[in-house]
Each structure stands twice: as C-alpha cells, then as structure tokens.
Design a protein around this motif. Structure first.
Motif, short mmCIF file in Angstrom:
data_model
loop_
_atom_site.label_atom_id
_atom_site.label_comp_id
_atom_site.label_asym_id
_atom_site.label_seq_id
_atom_site.Cartn_x
_atom_site.Cartn_y
_atom_site.Cartn_z
N CYS A 1 -9.73 -4.68 4.43
CA CYS A 1 -9.72 -5.21 3.18
C CYS A 1 -9.01 -6.42 3.41
O CYS A 1 -9.29 -8.18 2.76
CB CYS A 1 -8.78 -4.71 2.09
SG CYS A 1 -9.58 -3.08 1.29
N TRP B 1 -2.14 -0.86 -3.29
CA TRP B 1 -3.70 0.16 -3.24
C TRP B 1 -2.64 1.73 -2.97
O TRP B 1 -1.91 1.67 -2.51
CB TRP B 1 -3.96 -0.02 -1.62
CG TRP B 1 -4.68 -1.28 -1.63
CD1 TRP B 1 -6.70 -1.85 -1.62
CD2 TRP B 1 -4.12 -2.80 -0.49
NE1 TRP B 1 -6.29 -3.14 -1.35
CE2 TRP B 1 -5.24 -3.66 -0.19
CE3 TRP B 1 -2.32 -3.45 -0.18
CZ2 TRP B 1 -4.84 -5.13 0.13
CZ3 TRP B 1 -2.94 -3.43 0.39
CH2 TRP B 1 -4.08 -4.68 0.74
N SER C 1 0.55 -1.13 -0.02
CA SER C 1 0.05 0.18 0.35
C SER C 1 0.75 1.39 -0.43
O SER C 1 2.15 1.04 0.92
CB SER C 1 -0.84 -0.01 1.05
OG SER C 1 -1.56 1.27 1.21
N ASP D 1 -11.58 0.82 -8.43
CA ASP D 1 -10.91 -0.51 -8.30
C ASP D 1 -11.02 -1.09 -9.63
O ASP D 1 -10.42 -2.21 -9.92
CB ASP D 1 -12.06 -1.64 -7.69
CG ASP D 1 -12.73 -1.84 -7.76
OD1 ASP D 1 -13.92 -1.03 -8.65
OD2 ASP D 1 -13.51 -3.11 -7.42
#
Length: 208
Positions: free
Chosen positions: A147, A74, A53, A115
């Motif tokens: 998530c 992410w 991320s 997404d």
C-alpha cells in the motif's frame, strides 16, 4: 504455552519526545490490541501525523473498535470464526467509524477488504503448511508495504504534475489494494511453509 500479557500490562508503552521524533520519520506505524499502551500513548501516536495501522486480532471488543477506528488508517481483524455476512458487516462498521481501510483475514477462506467504496476478496494460497504462527503478521506487513509503495507512486505522479483524473486515481488506489491483498496472501502462505517459531523451532546438533 498460552500467551501471557502480564509483563506488558505491568510495563505499558509510553512515548517520550525521542520516540516521537523517530516515529515521525517513519512512513507508517503499526500496533495492535496486545500492545498495552499507557493512558494517552495511543492517542499521541495517532496524532503524530503518520498513518497508523491497528491489528484488532480476534479478541476485539466493540468499545475498542469504537475508540480506535476513528484514529487509524488501516484496521485489521482476524475473523475466521465469523461467517461472510458478519465479517463484511464488521469491516463496514470499522470504516463507518473512521478507518480508511478495513481488512479481515479468514484463514483458508482468504481475506476480505472494505474501503468505503470497494469490497474486495482474496483467496488463500494453498501451500504445504508447516507452522502457521506469524502468518497474520506476515499478511499485515506485506499488505502495508504494498500500500505504501502504491501511495508513493501517486505522490510521484502529483509531484511531476501528472494530470490524473479523479477516476484514474480511484482506479489506481483500487489496483493498489487488489495487489496488496494478493502480495499479502502470498507472503502469509510462504510463512506457513517455514519451520521455526515459538515453541516449535528446528532441532540443531552441536556445532551447527
């Protein structure tokens, strides 16, 4: 006081073999624009086989977005200064470059997610704000935790030979993202309601 990254720049993050072993045991890794990696270190992190991320904050540059998004799952952006159209365009750009999920936080205007298939919006939860510092980090932390929990559910279903259809899997992934946004917004709001952060701690009397 203003943030000064001089120390980070003098001592950039470099991964050694022990760091890599530890990181490979994690469910995910999170880093940011302000981490200041040594040359090649971010690439090594992204090649360890765990999802990464990245928080671009509000200071991103196009060249950074282009270099990082192909390597991370992410991508997070602080974009309260952007209008809705520009915010959505940036998230779509991040996903087109390779990020699986792009999320933008917009302060009181809530959050936006893309997404590749779904565009999701999350309103901000209104609280009596005492200190907003850390709200963005709280948002990201809770979003990622939710998530990862949802992904473990899908893995468990597969391990038990649950024959979920492609449509059901897509529905579950979307539901996970919807829930993660809501959880993240609530956790960020709770952070805003807490006193105590850099330069604004709670005064204590001697002996407390």
């Amino acid at each position: 006081s203003d943030y000064d990254d001089a120390i980070h720049r003098r001592h950039p993050i470099a991964l050694d073999a022990a760091d890599e072993v530890l990181l490979r045991s994690a469910d995910a890794a999170h880093t940011s624009l302000y981490s200041h990696f040594a040359p090649g270190a971010l690439e090594r992190l992204c090649d360890l086989g765990i999802p990464v991320s990245f928080d671009f904050s509000s200071d991103w540059r196009e060249e950074t977005v282009e270099a990082v998004c192909p390597r991370v799952r992410w991508a997070f952006f602080s974009m309260s200064h952007l209008d809705a159209a520009a915010a959505e365009a940036l998230l779509r750009r991040a996903v087109s470059l390779g990020a699986a999920v792009a999320v933008g936080t917009r302060g009181l205007q809530g959050a936006l997610l893309f997404d590749g298939e779904n565009t999701l919006r999350q309103r901000a939860y209104v609280v009596r704000t005492r200190d907003a510092l850390g709200a963005g980090d709280s948002f990201i932390a809770r979003f990622l935790a939710s998530c990862l929990q949802g992904e473990r559910l899908l893995v468990n279903c597969a391990a038990r030979s649950a024959r979920l259809s492609a449509g059901d899997i897509a529905d579950l992934r979307k539901a996970t993202l919807v829930g993660a946004l809501s959880h993240a917004a609530a956790f960020a709001a709770s952070t805003c309601a807490q006193e105590g952060a850099f330069c604004s701690g709670i005064a204590r009397t001697e002996g407390e």
